[in-house]
Write a protein that holds these residues in place. Sequence first.
Motif, PDB file in Angstrom:
ATOM      1  N   VAL A   7       0.860  -1.185   0.000  1.00  0.00           N
ATOM      2  CA  VAL A   7       0.000   0.000   0.000  1.00  0.00           C
ATOM      3  C   VAL A   7       0.897   1.236   0.000  1.00  0.00           C
ATOM      4  O   VAL A   7       1.816   1.329   0.814  1.00  0.00           O
ATOM      5  CB  VAL A   7      -0.878   0.004   1.263  1.00  0.00           C
ATOM      6  CG1 VAL A   7      -1.733   1.265   1.314  1.00  0.00           C
ATOM      7  CG2 VAL A   7      -1.742  -1.242   1.315  1.00  0.00           C
ATOM      8  N   PRO A   8       0.644   2.187  -0.905  1.00  0.00           N
ATOM      9  CA  PRO A   8       1.497   3.369  -0.906  1.00  0.00           C
ATOM     10  C   PRO A   8       1.272   4.239   0.326  1.00  0.00           C
ATOM     11  O   PRO A   8       0.148   4.622   0.636  1.00  0.00           O
ATOM     12  CB  PRO A   8       1.089   4.110  -2.179  1.00  0.00           C
ATOM     13  CG  PRO A   8      -0.249   3.594  -2.520  1.00  0.00           C
ATOM     14  CD  PRO A   8      -0.343   2.192  -1.992  1.00  0.00           C
ATOM     15  N   LEU A  56      -6.474  -1.907   5.213  1.00  0.00           N
ATOM     16  CA  LEU A  56      -7.852  -1.672   5.637  1.00  0.00           C
ATOM     17  C   LEU A  56      -8.194  -0.187   5.683  1.00  0.00           C
ATOM     18  O   LEU A  56      -9.340   0.183   5.908  1.00  0.00           O
ATOM     19  CB  LEU A  56      -8.084  -2.288   7.027  1.00  0.00           C
ATOM     20  CG  LEU A  56      -7.748  -3.772   7.145  1.00  0.00           C
ATOM     21  CD1 LEU A  56      -7.931  -4.240   8.585  1.00  0.00           C
ATOM     22  CD2 LEU A  56      -8.627  -4.600   6.222  1.00  0.00           C
ATOM     23  N   VAL A  57      -7.193   0.646   5.485  1.00  0.00           N
ATOM     24  CA  VAL A  57      -7.408   2.086   5.630  1.00  0.00           C
ATOM     25  C   VAL A  57      -7.803   2.666   4.275  1.00  0.00           C
ATOM     26  O   VAL A  57      -7.194   2.341   3.262  1.00  0.00           O
ATOM     27  CB  VAL A  57      -6.108   2.759   6.125  1.00  0.00           C
ATOM     28  CG1 VAL A  57      -6.301   4.258   6.273  1.00  0.00           C
ATOM     29  CG2 VAL A  57      -5.686   2.154   7.451  1.00  0.00           C
ATOM     30  N   SER A  58      -8.824   3.511   4.262  1.00  0.00           N
ATOM     31  CA  SER A  58      -9.161   4.130   2.987  1.00  0.00           C
ATOM     32  C   SER A  58      -8.246   5.336   2.765  1.00  0.00           C
ATOM     33  O   SER A  58      -8.035   6.152   3.650  1.00  0.00           O
ATOM     34  CB  SER A  58     -10.637   4.518   2.917  1.00  0.00           C
ATOM     35  OG  SER A  58     -11.023   5.140   4.106  1.00  0.00           O
ATOM     36  N   ALA A  59      -7.717   5.375   1.541  1.00  0.00           N
ATOM     37  CA  ALA A  59      -6.667   6.340   1.229  1.00  0.00           C
ATOM     38  C   ALA A  59      -7.275   7.636   0.727  1.00  0.00           C
ATOM     39  O   ALA A  59      -8.253   7.630  -0.008  1.00  0.00           O
ATOM     40  CB  ALA A  59      -5.746   5.753   0.165  1.00  0.00           C
ATOM     41  N   GLY A  81      -3.860   7.009  -4.530  1.00  0.00           N
ATOM     42  CA  GLY A  81      -4.183   6.011  -3.512  1.00  0.00           C
ATOM     43  C   GLY A  81      -3.213   5.984  -2.352  1.00  0.00           C
ATOM     44  O   GLY A  81      -3.110   4.988  -1.648  1.00  0.00           O
ATOM     45  N   VAL A  82      -2.483   7.067  -2.137  1.00  0.00           N
ATOM     46  CA  VAL A  82      -1.538   7.113  -1.021  1.00  0.00           C
ATOM     47  C   VAL A  82      -2.298   7.261   0.302  1.00  0.00           C
ATOM     48  O   VAL A  82      -3.196   8.092   0.416  1.00  0.00           O
ATOM     49  CB  VAL A  82      -0.546   8.288  -1.198  1.00  0.00           C
ATOM     50  CG1 VAL A  82       0.259   8.511   0.070  1.00  0.00           C
ATOM     51  CG2 VAL A  82       0.384   8.015  -2.367  1.00  0.00           C
ATOM     52  N   VAL A  83      -1.946   6.402   1.238  1.00  0.00           N
ATOM     53  CA  VAL A  83      -2.534   6.491   2.580  1.00  0.00           C
ATOM     54  C   VAL A  83      -1.728   7.525   3.365  1.00  0.00           C
ATOM     55  O   VAL A  83      -0.511   7.428   3.451  1.00  0.00           O
ATOM     56  CB  VAL A  83      -2.490   5.120   3.279  1.00  0.00           C
ATOM     57  CG1 VAL A  83      -2.938   5.249   4.729  1.00  0.00           C
ATOM     58  CG2 VAL A  83      -3.371   4.127   2.548  1.00  0.00           C
ATOM     59  N   VAL A 132      -4.507   7.178   8.585  1.00  0.00           N
ATOM     60  CA  VAL A 132      -4.209   6.150   9.588  1.00  0.00           C
ATOM     61  C   VAL A 132      -4.760   6.568  10.945  1.00  0.00           C
ATOM     62  O   VAL A 132      -5.378   5.777  11.658  1.00  0.00           O
ATOM     63  CB  VAL A 132      -2.679   5.914   9.672  1.00  0.00           C
ATOM     64  CG1 VAL A 132      -2.337   5.023  10.850  1.00  0.00           C
ATOM     65  CG2 VAL A 132      -2.183   5.293   8.377  1.00  0.00           C
ATOM     66  N   GLU A 133      -4.565   7.840  11.266  1.00  0.00           N
ATOM     67  CA  GLU A 133      -5.054   8.314  12.566  1.00  0.00           C
ATOM     68  C   GLU A 133      -6.580   8.232  12.630  1.00  0.00           C
ATOM     69  O   GLU A 133      -7.147   7.841  13.652  1.00  0.00           O
ATOM     70  CB  GLU A 133      -4.571   9.743  12.815  1.00  0.00           C
ATOM     71  CG  GLU A 133      -3.143   9.745  13.356  1.00  0.00           C
ATOM     72  CD  GLU A 133      -2.501  11.115  13.365  1.00  0.00           C
ATOM     73  OE1 GLU A 133      -3.089  12.062  12.789  1.00  0.00           O
ATOM     74  OE2 GLU A 133      -1.408  11.229  13.943  1.00  0.00           O
TER      75      GLU A 133
END
Lengths: 453, 451
Positions: free
Chosen positions: A108-109, A127-130, A135-137, A142-143
């Motif tokens: 995942v980027p 699982l995190v939507s970017a 599409g970089v998270v 994350v927070e």
Amino acid sequence: MSQSFRLPDLGEGVHEAEILRVAVAVGDTVVEGQPILEVETDKAAVEIPAPCSGTVSEVRVAVGDMVRVGDILISFNSPGERQQTGLVETAPAGAAAPGGDTAHYGPVPASPSTRRLARELGVDLRLVSASGPGGVVTRDDVEAYAKGRQEETPSATATGPEAPPSSPHAAPSGSVPSAPPASLPSPAIGPPPGPEQKQGLEAPAPALPDFTRWGPVERIPFRSIRRATAAQMALSWSSIPHVHCEDSADITRLESFRQKHKKDIAAAGGRLTMTVFAIKAAATALKTYPRFNASLDLQSREIIVKNSFHIGIATDSDHGLYVPVIRDVDRKSIRELAVELHQLVERVRGGRITREELQGGTFTITNAGALGGHRFTAIVNYPEVAILGLGQGRLQPVVVPGVDGHHDIVPRLMMPVVLCFDHRVVDGADAIRFLRLIIAALEDPEELFLGMI
Amino acid sequence: MVMGDMEMRCQLLVIGGGPGGYSAARRAAELGLDVALVDDGPTPGGNCLHSACLPSRHLLHLARLLDETAAAERLGLAFAPPRIHFANIGTALAERVADEGRRLAAEAKECGILLLGGTASFTGPRQVRLHGAEVSLLRFAKAIIAVGSRPRPLPGVAAGSPVEDIATLWRRESLPAALTVVGGGHIGIELATILAAFGCRVTLLEKNPRLLARADEDLVRPLHDSLARRLVAVRTGCEVIGVAPCDGGVAISCRHNGKTVELHDLMVLPAIGRLPAIDCLGLENTAVAVGPTGNLPVDDRQRTSDPDIFAVGDVVGDTMLAHAAVRQGRVAAEVAAGLDAAFDVRAVPRVILTRPQLAWCGLSEAEALQSHIPHKVHRLAAPFDGDLNQHHHGGFFTKLLTDPQSGRVLGAGLVGDHLEGHIGEAALAVEMGALLEDLRLVLHPYGTGPP
């Protein structure tokens, strides 16, 4: 075309599962939908069907393994077409690689610092939507994900980022009547050991002595339901200030009523137990004192009062303690409850209970009477507010008012009841009123049934 | 306990004081662990300091000076021909190595690391026996294996053959007039570049069909052409099967295009790769599993199959790069201290300091094709530049691989000069998930670099 089957997202809050059964071996031919694996999440066993037809080329898991969402479990060689949930094409045969509209190639980027943050917060980047370009998270993503998860488990703020990632609905488990809560040393019971868990030199609890110095020992893996129960108990005991309120109910009349109707209910496929009456009595009391049918939300500083009445029943089984939930108990008859409870208990003992049936409880009842238990305390089933415990009804001499102002001593069937509650949400006076209402209902079957109208 | 049988305990034992082991020991000491570092060199620093990275960087610098001063004449700046005293070069280099080694030793002491000279072998899962050290038995809670690698021996070398070891090459009084480097990998071609600049007639033999088999072919081609001009010969697809002394020199038997040929030279310098140096480590007394090439496989926390024993650097057998080893060492130390660290690097940069230089990081085109990873290749004249149309040198170019859907940079390959800075920028782009556009929108100063 070779495809890898990864552990799919099994529902909110479930990040890992234990492999209970592997139904296929390398070289086996499977058809789509055929069961290939059985996994156990926090509490429930889930059968996983083959996502496609093909030949098993690799089995990466064995019984007893803990796997995380996104881990590759099994690879297939399939003539197959599109990938489905959990499937990622690893090496499409032929020259042209497809565009891979849904597949994730590679990592995942996310920037190195974001990846470190995710690791420290125990967040799976997949699982995190970017929100970033391409599409970089981002760090914020994350927070936000970690915060969203924390809101589901408010106490995570108290226990730190390593709190078990299960949602409150994910793993309800009742009290352990036989174990006094004080015997559960909550700091010693950490989150489920995941790969992110610290395995440092500073263990949270002091090292144990070598017990074999005093005799042979057996080492039993601490996992699965035992571990989920431990985590849930530790969470509850460490975050809820518990108060216990004890009393007894004279169930002489209720017992004769029960004896009278036992057979009818049995004929309908149910079992008329004291628990069934207690469910009904609790429903009435919860309606009268809705604060007992609530959860405390520390994040938003609110008490969430629930308007439906879903009662969990602590159920002992060979696999451990489960708390299946009966929904909308206020809208069901004694007969319906007796049938439904019996079926739920049978499903628990047969290992056929589903995750959904273990979720969403608003109040819990634990009955130690059938096992001969008399007096005990219980641990509130977090994030609920209270739990009702029932002991074994025993004939006891009771002083009752007789004729002419005298008193008589008569044998009555007395059942101990205990209400354990979260003193942050309700006070002792409420608890006594709540418990008296339950006792009154159990002592007077007519009153109980009147409450049903 | 008898004299000479001194036993000690420590929380963390680090075996090997090279870049991986040394950085592990330092990080662990910073984190408050009680650390013992066992190393058999004269000072910490490992092969990297004593025989590999630092000597070759030093000599590559001198080689560059030689080339540039020679080339300056074309620009009207003439120097007298250089007087090369290789023994003096060796002395200066030895001083530099010793200085750096002393600095590392002093720094280790300052951090509270216990330095033990000697070698270690495991006699149990949590204890080692030390040889040549003042302490003979050491018990530990956790250990980090950072014993590095040694050169892979050349097969079929007859006794008395003039074969030089790359570790001792620079300690020679003088260089031979001619020499054959066996192995066209990273180390071999850098050595060939150095030796050629010092006036040595160098022949380069490589078993694979091309040099630098790990790098993309289009990156290597300009270098191959350049080496072919500077060296006596570059022979690829040529496998050395035997080496024997012959009057005043060496006869090298090779298999080339299915035929056996014999080449003659004054000396042979093997550089056919490196092997993890796990012999005598006594790993059979631990739960540490050994991989197919004698390497120690690890997870992303640098744990071997014994979770309390870590491995970092060349012994892991993956990248065999000092900068990767340093990070791995820090990760192992942090995990050993209970922190949540992982070796999570997506772009390991490599720079080959030849003329032209090569650098690459992240996904290579060959990997992308082999693993069917969707990608788009972009070729730029100068690194990452969208605005300037700098005239480019023969063969210099920049290649970027992007994700066709998102435009994210997945990897980069560069041919040019002064690439250390550029490859760092490319690595940052890959690590950050930057778009190609991001790289191009960054302004790059004009007028830098050689004319």
